[in-house]
Motif scaffolding. Structure first.
Motif, PDB file in Angstrom:
ATOM      1  N   GLU A  26     -21.281 -10.675 -16.193  1.00 51.43           N
ATOM      2  CA  GLU A  26     -20.144 -11.597 -16.277  1.00 51.43           C
ATOM      3  C   GLU A  26     -19.409 -11.761 -14.957  1.00 51.43           C
ATOM      4  O   GLU A  26     -18.835 -12.819 -14.706  1.00 51.43           O
ATOM      5  CB  GLU A  26     -19.164 -11.114 -17.350  1.00 51.43           C
ATOM      6  CG  GLU A  26     -19.694 -11.273 -18.749  1.00 51.43           C
ATOM      7  CD  GLU A  26     -18.773 -10.686 -19.798  1.00 51.43           C
ATOM      8  OE1 GLU A  26     -17.797  -9.992 -19.432  1.00 51.43           O
ATOM      9  OE2 GLU A  26     -19.022 -10.922 -20.984  1.00 51.43           O
ATOM     10  N   THR A  27     -19.397 -10.723 -14.131  1.00 51.90           N
ATOM     11  CA  THR A  27     -18.642 -10.788 -12.881  1.00 51.90           C
ATOM     12  C   THR A  27     -19.491 -11.255 -11.706  1.00 51.90           C
ATOM     13  O   THR A  27     -18.995 -11.371 -10.601  1.00 51.90           O
ATOM     14  CB  THR A  27     -18.027  -9.415 -12.534  1.00 51.90           C
ATOM     15  OG1 THR A  27     -19.068  -8.454 -12.407  1.00 51.90           O
ATOM     16  CG2 THR A  27     -17.034  -8.990 -13.598  1.00 51.90           C
ATOM     17  N   ARG A  28     -20.724 -11.532 -11.947  1.00 48.22           N
ATOM     18  CA  ARG A  28     -21.619 -11.972 -10.876  1.00 48.22           C
ATOM     19  C   ARG A  28     -21.246 -13.382 -10.422  1.00 48.22           C
ATOM     20  O   ARG A  28     -21.036 -14.278 -11.228  1.00 48.22           O
ATOM     21  CB  ARG A  28     -23.054 -11.946 -11.379  1.00 48.22           C
ATOM     22  CG  ARG A  28     -24.058 -12.139 -10.288  1.00 48.22           C
ATOM     23  CD  ARG A  28     -25.442 -11.834 -10.830  1.00 48.22           C
ATOM     24  NE  ARG A  28     -26.430 -12.120  -9.822  1.00 48.22           N
ATOM     25  CZ  ARG A  28     -26.831 -11.240  -8.920  1.00 48.22           C
ATOM     26  NH1 ARG A  28     -26.347 -10.030  -8.934  1.00 48.22           N
ATOM     27  NH2 ARG A  28     -27.728 -11.573  -8.021  1.00 48.22           N
ATOM     28  N   VAL A  29     -21.166 -13.554  -9.099  1.00 49.85           N
ATOM     29  CA  VAL A  29     -20.775 -14.844  -8.537  1.00 49.85           C
ATOM     30  C   VAL A  29     -21.977 -15.777  -8.420  1.00 49.85           C
ATOM     31  O   VAL A  29     -21.933 -16.925  -8.848  1.00 49.85           O
ATOM     32  CB  VAL A  29     -20.105 -14.647  -7.160  1.00 49.85           C
ATOM     33  CG1 VAL A  29     -19.798 -15.987  -6.515  1.00 49.85           C
ATOM     34  CG2 VAL A  29     -18.858 -13.804  -7.292  1.00 49.85           C
ATOM     35  N   ASN A  30     -23.046 -15.279  -7.845  1.00 51.52           N
ATOM     36  CA  ASN A  30     -24.250 -16.092  -7.640  1.00 51.52           C
ATOM     37  C   ASN A  30     -25.237 -15.902  -8.789  1.00 51.52           C
ATOM     38  O   ASN A  30     -25.307 -14.821  -9.375  1.00 51.52           O
ATOM     39  CB  ASN A  30     -24.939 -15.701  -6.328  1.00 51.52           C
ATOM     40  CG  ASN A  30     -24.052 -15.949  -5.134  1.00 51.52           C
ATOM     41  OD1 ASN A  30     -23.312 -16.923  -5.091  1.00 51.52           O
ATOM     42  ND2 ASN A  30     -24.097 -15.047  -4.159  1.00 51.52           N
ATOM     43  N   PRO A  31     -25.996 -16.926  -9.109  1.00 48.94           N
ATOM     44  CA  PRO A  31     -27.022 -16.784 -10.157  1.00 48.94           C
ATOM     45  C   PRO A  31     -28.064 -15.730  -9.762  1.00 48.94           C
ATOM     46  O   PRO A  31     -28.332 -15.520  -8.582  1.00 48.94           O
ATOM     47  CB  PRO A  31     -27.670 -18.158 -10.231  1.00 48.94           C
ATOM     48  CG  PRO A  31     -26.817 -19.080  -9.451  1.00 48.94           C
ATOM     49  CD  PRO A  31     -25.974 -18.256  -8.535  1.00 48.94           C
ATOM     50  N   GLU A  36     -34.282 -10.331 -10.323  1.00 49.60           N
ATOM     51  CA  GLU A  36     -33.042  -9.685 -10.747  1.00 49.60           C
ATOM     52  C   GLU A  36     -32.806  -9.877 -12.239  1.00 49.60           C
ATOM     53  O   GLU A  36     -32.350  -8.960 -12.929  1.00 49.60           O
ATOM     54  CB  GLU A  36     -31.844 -10.238  -9.963  1.00 49.60           C
ATOM     55  CG  GLU A  36     -31.819  -9.832  -8.510  1.00 49.60           C
ATOM     56  CD  GLU A  36     -30.741 -10.557  -7.722  1.00 49.60           C
ATOM     57  OE1 GLU A  36     -30.230  -9.967  -6.753  1.00 49.60           O
ATOM     58  OE2 GLU A  36     -30.419 -11.712  -8.061  1.00 49.60           O
ATOM     59  N   SER A  37     -33.131 -11.038 -12.726  1.00 49.19           N
ATOM     60  CA  SER A  37     -32.970 -11.328 -14.145  1.00 49.19           C
ATOM     61  C   SER A  37     -33.906 -10.472 -14.992  1.00 49.19           C
ATOM     62  O   SER A  37     -33.506  -9.937 -16.035  1.00 49.19           O
ATOM     63  CB  SER A  37     -33.219 -12.809 -14.403  1.00 49.19           C
ATOM     64  OG  SER A  37     -32.983 -13.119 -15.738  1.00 49.19           O
ATOM     65  N   ILE A  38     -35.130 -10.322 -14.553  1.00 47.99           N
ATOM     66  CA  ILE A  38     -36.101  -9.482 -15.266  1.00 47.99           C
ATOM     67  C   ILE A  38     -35.641  -8.032 -15.258  1.00 47.99           C
ATOM     68  O   ILE A  38     -35.678  -7.343 -16.286  1.00 47.99           O
ATOM     69  CB  ILE A  38     -37.516  -9.629 -14.657  1.00 47.99           C
ATOM     70  CG1 ILE A  38     -38.064 -11.022 -14.955  1.00 47.99           C
ATOM     71  CG2 ILE A  38     -38.457  -8.547 -15.173  1.00 47.99           C
ATOM     72  CD1 ILE A  38     -39.338 -11.366 -14.219  1.00 47.99           C
ATOM     73  N   ASP A  39     -35.153  -7.546 -14.106  1.00 46.85           N
ATOM     74  CA  ASP A  39     -34.651  -6.177 -14.002  1.00 46.85           C
ATOM     75  C   ASP A  39     -33.456  -5.969 -14.927  1.00 46.85           C
ATOM     76  O   ASP A  39     -33.362  -4.965 -15.632  1.00 46.85           O
ATOM     77  CB  ASP A  39     -34.262  -5.862 -12.551  1.00 46.85           C
ATOM     78  CG  ASP A  39     -33.680  -4.481 -12.405  1.00 46.85           C
ATOM     79  OD1 ASP A  39     -34.380  -3.505 -12.738  1.00 46.85           O
ATOM     80  OD2 ASP A  39     -32.505  -4.370 -11.961  1.00 46.85           O
ATOM     81  N   TYR A  40     -32.550  -6.933 -14.954  1.00 47.14           N
ATOM     82  CA  TYR A  40     -31.371  -6.857 -15.817  1.00 47.14           C
ATOM     83  C   TYR A  40     -31.776  -6.786 -17.289  1.00 47.14           C
ATOM     84  O   TYR A  40     -31.267  -5.960 -18.048  1.00 47.14           O
ATOM     85  CB  TYR A  40     -30.458  -8.058 -15.573  1.00 47.14           C
ATOM     86  CG  TYR A  40     -29.304  -8.158 -16.536  1.00 47.14           C
ATOM     87  CD1 TYR A  40     -28.150  -7.431 -16.322  1.00 47.14           C
ATOM     88  CD2 TYR A  40     -29.380  -8.973 -17.657  1.00 47.14           C
ATOM     89  CE1 TYR A  40     -27.092  -7.497 -17.217  1.00 47.14           C
ATOM     90  CE2 TYR A  40     -28.332  -9.048 -18.547  1.00 47.14           C
ATOM     91  CZ  TYR A  40     -27.187  -8.316 -18.325  1.00 47.14           C
ATOM     92  OH  TYR A  40     -26.145  -8.389 -19.216  1.00 47.14           O
ATOM     93  N   MET A  41     -32.681  -7.642 -17.690  1.00 46.43           N
ATOM     94  CA  MET A  41     -33.116  -7.661 -19.089  1.00 46.43           C
ATOM     95  C   MET A  41     -33.833  -6.360 -19.467  1.00 46.43           C
ATOM     96  O   MET A  41     -33.658  -5.860 -20.584  1.00 46.43           O
ATOM     97  CB  MET A  41     -34.020  -8.867 -19.362  1.00 46.43           C
ATOM     98  CG  MET A  41     -33.289 -10.199 -19.259  1.00 46.43           C
ATOM     99  SD  MET A  41     -31.799 -10.300 -20.278  1.00 46.43           S
ATOM    100  CE  MET A  41     -32.511 -10.300 -21.890  1.00 46.43           C
TER     101      MET A  41
END
Length: 74
Positions: A26-31, A36-41
């Motif tokens: 939620e606090t991330r500024v840039n997409p 990074e998305s795969i790591d987050y998931m």
């Protein structure tokens, strides 16, 4: 001194990790990039799996064994 966490302590830690992940997103500024998305998931899935396992273990102890979950150490 050796410290062993109870099941409920570990469950509380898992929920804390989950809230940190949500805040991170939620606090991330840039997409996020695809990597990074795969790591987050993957991290989110891992934390949710930990929450599910620990929740089930706490329920089993409370309902089945007749022992207070605060007395169970892992």
């Amino acid at each position: 001194m050796l410290f062993s966490k109870t099941l409920t302590d570990k469950l509380s830690d898992a929920w804390s990790d989950y809230s940190k992940l949500i805040r991170e997103r939620e606090t991330r500024v840039n997409p996020m990039t695809l990597e990074e998305s795969i790591d987050y998931m993957n991290r989110k899935e891992s934390v949710l799996y930990r929450i599910a396992l620990l929740s089930e273990a706490v329920d089993i102890v409370k309902n089945g064994a007749g022992i207070s979950s605060s007395k169970i150490m892992l």
